[in-house]
Design a protein around this motif. Structure first.
Motif, PDB file in Angstrom:
ATOM      1  N   GLN A 178     -26.720 -34.218 -53.889  1.00 35.05           N
ATOM      2  CA  GLN A 178     -26.908 -35.596 -54.331  1.00 35.05           C
ATOM      3  C   GLN A 178     -25.676 -36.097 -55.064  1.00 35.05           C
ATOM      4  OE1 GLN A 178     -30.463 -36.145 -56.580  1.00 35.05           O
ATOM      5  NE2 GLN A 178     -30.127 -38.330 -56.916  1.00 35.05           N
ATOM      6  N   TYR A 179     -25.020 -35.243 -55.842  1.00 34.47           N
ATOM      7  CA  TYR A 179     -23.779 -35.636 -56.513  1.00 34.47           C
ATOM      8  C   TYR A 179     -22.712 -36.018 -55.499  1.00 34.47           C
ATOM      9  CZ  TYR A 179     -25.670 -33.606 -60.826  1.00 34.47           C
ATOM     10  OH  TYR A 179     -26.431 -33.315 -61.923  1.00 34.47           O
ATOM     11  N   HIS A 180     -22.579 -35.231 -54.421  1.00 35.00           N
ATOM     12  CA  HIS A 180     -21.564 -35.523 -53.414  1.00 35.00           C
ATOM     13  C   HIS A 180     -21.889 -36.810 -52.658  1.00 35.00           C
ATOM     14  CE1 HIS A 180     -18.966 -31.968 -53.583  1.00 35.00           C
ATOM     15  NE2 HIS A 180     -20.047 -31.252 -53.864  1.00 35.00           N
ATOM     16  N   ARG A 181     -23.156 -37.069 -52.396  1.00 27.96           N
ATOM     17  CA  ARG A 181     -23.517 -38.309 -51.697  1.00 27.96           C
ATOM     18  C   ARG A 181     -23.237 -39.530 -52.562  1.00 27.96           C
ATOM     19  NH1 ARG A 181     -28.246 -35.428 -50.246  1.00 27.96           N
ATOM     20  NH2 ARG A 181     -29.377 -36.594 -51.847  1.00 27.96           N
ATOM     21  N   ASP A 182     -23.569 -39.450 -53.847  1.00 29.15           N
ATOM     22  CA  ASP A 182     -23.384 -40.591 -54.735  1.00 29.15           C
ATOM     23  C   ASP A 182     -21.985 -40.649 -55.340  1.00 29.15           C
ATOM     24  OD1 ASP A 182     -26.022 -41.108 -54.211  1.00 29.15           O
ATOM     25  OD2 ASP A 182     -26.758 -40.163 -56.050  1.00 29.15           O
ATOM     26  N   GLU A 183     -21.200 -39.557 -55.187  1.00 27.26           N
ATOM     27  CA  GLU A 183     -19.833 -39.486 -55.712  1.00 27.26           C
ATOM     28  C   GLU A 183     -19.802 -39.675 -57.222  1.00 27.26           C
ATOM     29  OE1 GLU A 183     -17.439 -42.261 -53.593  1.00 27.26           O
ATOM     30  OE2 GLU A 183     -17.550 -41.150 -51.691  1.00 27.26           O
ATOM     31  N   VAL A 184     -20.801 -39.162 -57.907  1.00 29.49           N
ATOM     32  CA  VAL A 184     -20.844 -39.224 -59.368  1.00 29.49           C
ATOM     33  C   VAL A 184     -21.796 -38.134 -59.844  1.00 29.49           C
ATOM     34  CG1 VAL A 184     -22.745 -40.903 -59.428  1.00 29.49           C
ATOM     35  CG2 VAL A 184     -21.171 -40.738 -61.370  1.00 29.49           C
ATOM     36  N   VAL A 185     -21.515 -37.588 -61.026  1.00 28.22           N
ATOM     37  CA  VAL A 185     -22.352 -36.543 -61.625  1.00 28.22           C
ATOM     38  C   VAL A 185     -23.151 -37.163 -62.765  1.00 28.22           C
ATOM     39  CG1 VAL A 185     -22.349 -34.329 -62.834  1.00 28.22           C
ATOM     40  CG2 VAL A 185     -20.715 -34.747 -60.990  1.00 28.22           C
ATOM     41  N   TYR A 186     -24.450 -37.089 -62.680  1.00 26.67           N
ATOM     42  CA  TYR A 186     -25.333 -37.668 -63.688  1.00 26.67           C
ATOM     43  C   TYR A 186     -26.690 -37.001 -63.568  1.00 26.67           C
ATOM     44  CZ  TYR A 186     -27.044 -40.265 -59.682  1.00 26.67           C
ATOM     45  OH  TYR A 186     -27.545 -40.588 -58.452  1.00 26.67           O
ATOM     46  N   PRO A 187     -27.558 -37.126 -64.570  1.00 24.32           N
ATOM     47  CA  PRO A 187     -28.875 -36.488 -64.498  1.00 24.32           C
ATOM     48  C   PRO A 187     -29.675 -36.992 -63.302  1.00 24.32           C
ATOM     49  CG  PRO A 187     -28.409 -37.159 -66.746  1.00 24.32           C
ATOM     50  CD  PRO A 187     -27.311 -37.726 -65.894  1.00 24.32           C
ATOM     51  N   PRO A 188     -30.245 -36.085 -62.510  1.00 20.47           N
ATOM     52  CA  PRO A 188     -30.967 -36.527 -61.301  1.00 20.47           C
ATOM     53  C   PRO A 188     -32.283 -37.220 -61.593  1.00 20.47           C
ATOM     54  CG  PRO A 188     -31.181 -34.159 -61.580  1.00 20.47           C
ATOM     55  CD  PRO A 188     -30.212 -34.622 -62.626  1.00 20.47           C
ATOM     56  N   ASN A 189     -32.789 -37.126 -62.824  1.00 21.60           N
ATOM     57  CA  ASN A 189     -34.074 -37.770 -63.132  1.00 21.60           C
ATOM     58  C   ASN A 189     -33.906 -39.215 -63.583  1.00 21.60           C
ATOM     59  OD1 ASN A 189     -32.807 -37.079 -65.498  1.00 21.60           O
ATOM     60  ND2 ASN A 189     -34.665 -36.439 -66.554  1.00 21.60           N
ATOM     61  N   LEU A 190     -32.681 -39.747 -63.585  1.00 20.08           N
ATOM     62  CA  LEU A 190     -32.496 -41.159 -63.905  1.00 20.08           C
ATOM     63  C   LEU A 190     -33.084 -42.016 -62.787  1.00 20.08           C
ATOM     64  CD1 LEU A 190     -28.877 -41.366 -65.362  1.00 20.08           C
ATOM     65  CD2 LEU A 190     -31.043 -41.384 -66.598  1.00 20.08           C
ATOM     66  N   ARG A 191     -33.738 -43.090 -63.179  1.00 19.90           N
ATOM     67  CA  ARG A 191     -34.363 -43.986 -62.211  1.00 19.90           C
ATOM     68  C   ARG A 191     -33.407 -45.125 -61.876  1.00 19.90           C
ATOM     69  NH1 ARG A 191     -39.857 -42.761 -62.047  1.00 19.90           N
ATOM     70  NH2 ARG A 191     -40.299 -44.713 -60.966  1.00 19.90           N
ATOM     71  N   GLU A 192     -33.523 -45.624 -60.660  1.00 19.24           N
ATOM     72  CA  GLU A 192     -32.635 -46.672 -60.167  1.00 19.24           C
ATOM     73  C   GLU A 192     -33.190 -48.045 -60.523  1.00 19.24           C
ATOM     74  OE1 GLU A 192     -30.478 -47.998 -55.961  1.00 19.24           O
ATOM     75  OE2 GLU A 192     -32.040 -46.450 -56.003  1.00 19.24           O
ATOM     76  N   GLY A 193     -32.289 -48.964 -60.869  1.00 24.62           N
ATOM     77  CA  GLY A 193     -32.674 -50.337 -61.149  1.00 24.62           C
ATOM     78  C   GLY A 193     -33.085 -50.586 -62.578  1.00 24.62           C
ATOM     79  N   LEU A 194     -32.712 -49.712 -63.523  1.00 24.46           N
ATOM     80  CA  LEU A 194     -33.061 -49.886 -64.926  1.00 24.46           C
ATOM     81  C   LEU A 194     -31.801 -50.053 -65.757  1.00 24.46           C
ATOM     82  CD1 LEU A 194     -35.929 -47.287 -65.538  1.00 24.46           C
ATOM     83  CD2 LEU A 194     -36.132 -49.759 -65.279  1.00 24.46           C
ATOM     84  N   PHE A 195     -31.902 -50.851 -66.809  1.00 25.15           N
ATOM     85  CA  PHE A 195     -30.800 -50.992 -67.752  1.00 25.15           C
ATOM     86  C   PHE A 195     -30.636 -49.669 -68.501  1.00 25.15           C
ATOM     87  CE2 PHE A 195     -29.165 -52.176 -71.980  1.00 25.15           C
ATOM     88  CZ  PHE A 195     -27.951 -52.717 -71.587  1.00 25.15           C
ATOM     89  N   THR A 196     -29.424 -49.122 -68.481  1.00 26.76           N
ATOM     90  CA  THR A 196     -29.159 -47.786 -69.013  1.00 26.76           C
ATOM     91  C   THR A 196     -28.045 -47.861 -70.042  1.00 26.76           C
ATOM     92  OG1 THR A 196     -29.777 -46.828 -66.879  1.00 26.76           O
ATOM     93  CG2 THR A 196     -28.609 -45.401 -68.416  1.00 26.76           C
TER      94      THR A 196
END
Length: 208
Positions: A99-117
């Motif tokens: 998943q890191y290679h697909r998104d080209e970034v390293v971050y916690p995998p449990n973060l949800r998409e579309g939220l103010f972070t």
């Protein structure tokens, strides 16, 4: 019936104790279609693995890292084997690295998409007074905070369970090169390039 007795009221009710669920899972996990004559070990089928022995094996490994303890629980029929624990851990790591290679970034995998972070950054210093620096550690910790609302709860980005697609390798994949390889940076000793500064005119105040 074995645990609670032949009581029709308790059997027809909706409440089932955790001991009953645990015993049922262990029975399914340790059962086999045909066992060899004279064999003292049980060959467990991955298709019949229940959550309880997997939970016990992963929890004990996460807290103790002791192989002998996991193998003892495995021999008692309460946990999966140490090799199975390592296979699941490797599968989890490889899925996250993919998943890191697909998104080209390293971050916690449990973060949800579309939220103010938001993020908070702080230093991690352990034993900084060490004279040999063998026991000291200097690092940086980054904590992420997401802010869901009633209207927007975000989108779950986690992949499917690693148990559905188990890994066939025991080698852990590498992180993206942009995360593991940090280019060295050095400032020139003489005449470093400084940005231009713009000064604002001072305002004069008249006092009465």
């Amino acid at each position: 019936m074995i645990l609670d007795g032949p009581n029709i009221k308790s059997q027809s009710g909706d409440g089932v104790t955790q001991a009953t669920l645990s015993t049922a899972q262990l029975l399914q996990y340790n059962s086999s279609i045909r066992r060899r004559v004279g064999s003292t070990t049980v060959r467990h089928n991955k298709d019949r693995e229940t959550p309880l022995p997997i939970y016990v094996g992963l929890t004990v490994h996460a807290r103790t890292r002791k192989r002998d303890l996991i193998e003892m629980l495995f021999d008692l029929g309460l946990s999966i084997s140490y090799d199975r624990v390592m296979a699941i851990s490797t599968s989890m790591g490889n899925r996250v690295c993919e998943q890191y290679h697909r998104d080209e970034v390293v971050y916690p995998p449990n973060l949800r998409e579309g939220l103010f972070t938001t993020a908070a950054v702080d230093n991690i210093d352990h034993n900084p007074s060490s004279t040999t620096s063998t026991d000291s550690f200097h690092g940086t910790g980054i904590s992420f905070f997401q802010h869901p609302s009633l209207q927007n709860n975000g989108t779950d980005r986690r992949e499917h369970s690693v148990l559905e697609q188990p890994s066939t390798t025991t080698t852990l994949s590498e992180l993206p090169e942009s995360y593991t390889c940090v280019r060295p940076l050095a400032l020139p000793r003489k005449d470093p390039p400084l940005p231009k500064a713009f000064s604002l005119p001072l305002l004069s105040l008249d006092y009465c």
